[in-house]
Design a protein around this motif. Structure first.
Motif, PDB file in Angstrom:
ATOM      1  N   UNK A 115      22.121   3.408  32.800  1.00  0.00           N
ATOM      2  CA  UNK A 115      22.452   4.758  33.075  1.00  0.00           C
ATOM      3  C   UNK A 115      21.997   4.982  34.661  1.00  0.00           C
ATOM      4  N   UNK A 116      23.200   5.580  35.187  1.00  0.00           N
ATOM      5  CA  UNK A 116      23.136   5.919  36.750  1.00  0.00           C
ATOM      6  C   UNK A 116      22.815   7.391  37.002  1.00  0.00           C
ATOM      7  N   UNK A 117      21.468   7.406  37.280  1.00  0.00           N
ATOM      8  CA  UNK A 117      21.020   8.653  37.665  1.00  0.00           C
ATOM      9  C   UNK A 117      21.026   9.206  39.040  1.00  0.00           C
ATOM     10  N   UNK A 138      15.663  15.228  32.395  1.00  0.00           N
ATOM     11  CA  UNK A 138      16.596  14.278  31.972  1.00  0.00           C
ATOM     12  C   UNK A 138      16.165  13.427  30.938  1.00  0.00           C
ATOM     13  N   UNK A 139      17.103  13.026  29.804  1.00  0.00           N
ATOM     14  CA  UNK A 139      16.678  12.050  28.622  1.00  0.00           C
ATOM     15  C   UNK A 139      17.608  10.826  28.624  1.00  0.00           C
ATOM     16  N   UNK A 140      17.282   9.642  28.665  1.00  0.00           N
ATOM     17  CA  UNK A 140      18.419   8.629  28.683  1.00  0.00           C
ATOM     18  C   UNK A 140      18.249   7.652  27.489  1.00  0.00           C
ATOM     19  N   UNK A 200      24.681  10.348  35.190  1.00  0.00           N
ATOM     20  CA  UNK A 200      24.115  11.845  34.824  1.00  0.00           C
ATOM     21  C   UNK A 200      23.654  12.195  36.348  1.00  0.00           C
ATOM     22  N   UNK A 201      24.345  13.404  36.668  1.00  0.00           N
ATOM     23  CA  UNK A 201      23.789  14.206  38.011  1.00  0.00           C
ATOM     24  C   UNK A 201      23.092  15.259  37.338  1.00  0.00           C
ATOM     25  N   UNK A 202      21.938  15.196  38.001  1.00  0.00           N
ATOM     26  CA  UNK A 202      20.855  16.324  37.749  1.00  0.00           C
ATOM     27  C   UNK A 202      20.322  16.974  38.995  1.00  0.00           C
ATOM     28  N   UNK A 203      20.221  18.423  38.692  1.00  0.00           N
ATOM     29  CA  UNK A 203      19.536  18.832  39.966  1.00  0.00           C
ATOM     30  C   UNK A 203      17.765  18.842  40.113  1.00  0.00           C
TER      31      UNK A 203
END
Lengths: 111, 111
Positions: A106-108, A19-21, A11-14
């Motif tokens: 989960x790779x954030x 985010x939800x994992x 997941x790439x987030x700004x």
């Protein structure tokens, strides 16, 4: 499936995004753990559930982190207003009495 | 909080060599896990120990409760053994204690 399943894998987030994992533990496993692993480091404990009860959340780094397991099976780790320092692998594990099984993580990445 | 120290942090060896990875901890525990993590992959539990010695294939794990020390040995090492090996301990308080992890030993076996 036979193992602990986590999604999304990546997941790439700004910065500032929520985010939800998700974690699907092995069926019947009462205990569920969330860990955070920064690059090059060992995993760090975040929180622990026994069935639907969150018995220990002492490892959650701030009030932006929230975890739930409402029906005692699937668990969700939510991170609000993500910051760059939240970038890590988030590992879920479920455990019967004598061993522990980890998901792939989960790779954030927060940009 | 339990302090878990592993040594060495990095180890490069030739195929066939006997490998030893050490783990020491500061506070009494109920169990110790040796875990294996491949790059980009999830974590696999190799052993769970509360006393004595366990063997599985080419892997041997020992624990000395009095000295608060455990070792993981790999005999006839092979390039596929290349991974990060992590020691993790569960507190003697029982119940909700999550695992405390060492930082890991990065092992590379060269052909």
């Amino acid at each position: 499936g036979a193992g602990v399943s986590q999604s999304p894998r990546y997941k790439v987030a700004k910065r500032g995004q929520d985010v939800a994992l998700r974690c699907d533990p092995i069926s019947g496993h009462v205990s569920l753990f969330w860990y955070q692993q920064a690059l090059g480091q060992g995993p760090e404990f975040l929180t622990y559930f026994q069935n639907e009860a969150q018995l220990d959340k002492s490892g959650l780094p701030s009030d932006r982190f929230f975890a739930e397991r409402p029906e005692g099976s699937v668990s969700t780790l939510k991170i609000q207003r993500t910051q760059q320092e939240d970038s890590a692998v988030y590992l879920c594990a479920s455990s019967p009495r004598n061993t522990i099984y980890f998901g792939e993580g989960s790779w954030l990445t927060v940009v | 909080k339990n302090e878990v120290e592993q040594s060495p942090q990095n180890l490069t060896a030739q195929e066939g060599e006997f490998i030893t990875i050490n783990c020491s901890y500061s506070v009494g525990i109920s169990a110790l896990h040796w875990l294996q993590q491949h790059p980009g992959g999830g974590i696999v539990s190799l052993f769970m120990l509360s006393s004595g010695k366990k063997k599985h294939g080419r892997l041997i794990a020992t624990i000395n409760i009095q000295e608060k020390h455990s070792s993981l040995h790999i005999t006839a090492s092979h390039p596929r053994d290349s991974a990060v090996y992590i020691c993790a301990v569960r507190g003697s308080g029982g119940g909700a204690d999550g695992l405390t992890f060492g930082k890991g030993t990065h092992l590379i076996i060269q052909p």
